[in-house]
Design a protein around this motif. Sequence first.
Motif, PDB file in Angstrom:
ATOM      1  N   GLU A 115     -38.467   5.737 -12.633  1.00  0.00           N
ATOM      2  CA  GLU A 115     -37.909   6.065 -13.945  1.00  0.00           C
ATOM      3  C   GLU A 115     -37.084   4.909 -14.512  1.00  0.00           C
ATOM      4  O   GLU A 115     -37.064   4.676 -15.710  1.00  0.00           O
ATOM      5  N   ARG A 131     -38.852   8.280  -7.146  1.00  0.00           N
ATOM      6  CA  ARG A 131     -38.897   8.792  -8.506  1.00  0.00           C
ATOM      7  C   ARG A 131     -37.876   8.084  -9.398  1.00  0.00           C
ATOM      8  O   ARG A 131     -38.154   7.697 -10.524  1.00  0.00           O
ATOM      9  N   LYS A 132     -36.678   7.924  -8.860  1.00  0.00           N
ATOM     10  CA  LYS A 132     -35.623   7.295  -9.653  1.00  0.00           C
ATOM     11  C   LYS A 132     -35.950   5.836  -9.947  1.00  0.00           C
ATOM     12  O   LYS A 132     -35.775   5.365 -11.060  1.00  0.00           O
ATOM     13  N   ARG A 147     -42.860  10.679 -23.401  1.00  0.00           N
ATOM     14  CA  ARG A 147     -42.065  10.472 -22.198  1.00  0.00           C
ATOM     15  C   ARG A 147     -41.965  11.784 -21.402  1.00  0.00           C
ATOM     16  O   ARG A 147     -42.101  11.794 -20.181  1.00  0.00           O
ATOM     17  N   GLN A 165     -31.044  15.902 -14.603  1.00  0.00           N
ATOM     18  CA  GLN A 165     -30.561  14.601 -15.056  1.00  0.00           C
ATOM     19  C   GLN A 165     -29.044  14.549 -15.060  1.00  0.00           C
ATOM     20  O   GLN A 165     -28.453  13.545 -14.667  1.00  0.00           O
ATOM     21  N   MET A 198     -43.249  12.571 -17.658  1.00  0.00           N
ATOM     22  CA  MET A 198     -42.364  13.149 -16.639  1.00  0.00           C
ATOM     23  C   MET A 198     -43.016  14.379 -16.017  1.00  0.00           C
ATOM     24  O   MET A 198     -42.924  14.598 -14.813  1.00  0.00           O
ATOM     25  N   LEU A 211     -40.689   3.329 -16.437  1.00  0.00           N
ATOM     26  CA  LEU A 211     -40.733   4.118 -17.683  1.00  0.00           C
ATOM     27  C   LEU A 211     -40.226   3.398 -18.940  1.00  0.00           C
ATOM     28  O   LEU A 211     -40.781   3.595 -20.015  1.00  0.00           O
TER      29      LEU A 211
END
Lengths: 194, 269
Positions: free
Chosen positions: A16, A12-13, B73, B133, B77, A20
């Motif tokens: 991202e 996932r990281k 975005r 985050q 997600m 992304l």
Amino acid sequence: MAEQNAVALKKRKEFEVQALPHMDALYRTALRMTKNEKDAEDLVQEAFVKAYRFWDKFDTGTNCRAWLFKIMTNIFINDYRSKSRSPMAVNMDDIDDNFLYGQLAVGSKESNPEKDLFNKIFDDDVKKAIETLPDDFRLVVVLSFLEGFSYQEIADITDLQLGTVKSRLHRGRKLLQKELFEYAIKNGYVKDNA
Amino acid sequence: MMMDCQQAFALLQDILDKEASQIDEKEVRAHLKKCGHCFERFRVEESIQEFLNEKIKTSFAVEEKSDKLESMRLDIMGHLDEIDAECQESKKTTFGSPFKIFLSAAALVLLASIWSLSTGFFSHQEYYIPLEQAHWAAAENSSVYTQGFDKAEYLGIIEQNFNYNINSSFDGYSFVGAKKEQIMGNDVEHLIFPKDDDCISIFITSADTFVIPDNIKATMIKNSNQEIYDHNCRGCRLIFHKVGSLMIITASTNKEIELADFIPGHLTI
Ligand SMILES: [Zn+2]
């Protein structure tokens, strides 16, 4: 279990961080391809969902941006491209290579004759001119002019032969120039105003 | 041998598209120096191309509003979260009987989150993503929290302000740093407890301002006699623990840690 979660988290990281950030560029191109915001949004979203599901297949270290464009282009060609594939409305052979040059008052006293022409082409004209390009040409023109992809990258993204990319780009450029010249005339451009 | 006009012109497109080889480009440029006609032709064509590239970029700029991109975005997600949840669920089903209790709990969470898809799923995302985050950022770069950090002084301030005593270490995790952050409009004390490659975050904030919305509570597992909400959907697990006027949130990516036990161990209220 922790290991599996760590793997999932890493994936996932990675996604991202690597994928992304290209969303803006994908959306920009999607807008020009679909010609409307809603479809562009859906297209970008579908592309990311697909990319995430196939993230294992992405070769880390290779060009992530081109890979994402390939996925999006693929979805566009299969699902979004106008269903009626109208044949080319213009007979290309009637248009000179690099059309605009032939229309300019070259050789006049003006040192930059193209500047007068540019002044008569507005943002909205460019937008309309791009949108009137047939899908096949618009795709390569946008990938090249807007996104700066190389011939080879465009060939990889669109699954076209290198030669086909080149000729579509060439013809797309001609069509675009012809279209823009017509707008310039409409906006008051006079060919022999030198 | 010198390039002639025709040969130069044949390379025009490649040059406009920045695809000409260095050798070709050099030869064309050499020809242009000697040939005024070609020079003017190339100059104008390059000028037109530059104009087109620039115009194509600017003519659409208006539509690329940043808030639009931000909401896109978030939507993306959200879709990634769904995929993550799917993947986790399919992995869990491969485990044996000792995990059955967890399995049914996880199934409940999944059911609840599917239900919530139709009832404001994205507000849900917006709620826990900032916490995750913040936790990930801290785990990634703990030096921001530890640099110039005065532990004794900080513990004193927390005790005074929140009437909350922090154990400096728990189960091998030790408290090494903290800083105040703004998360979802709340002042939050963010404490980090690393252990080897692992890291736990503890967020301390006011329960008066940091309220868990009901639709989000519904997607979490609630401990019957205490206000503990366990949120375990993505790569990160969050436990929300309301203690008096405080909201204590613990975050960890290591799901083998029993965070529910972990928090009360720190409480002396
Ligand atoms: Zn020449």
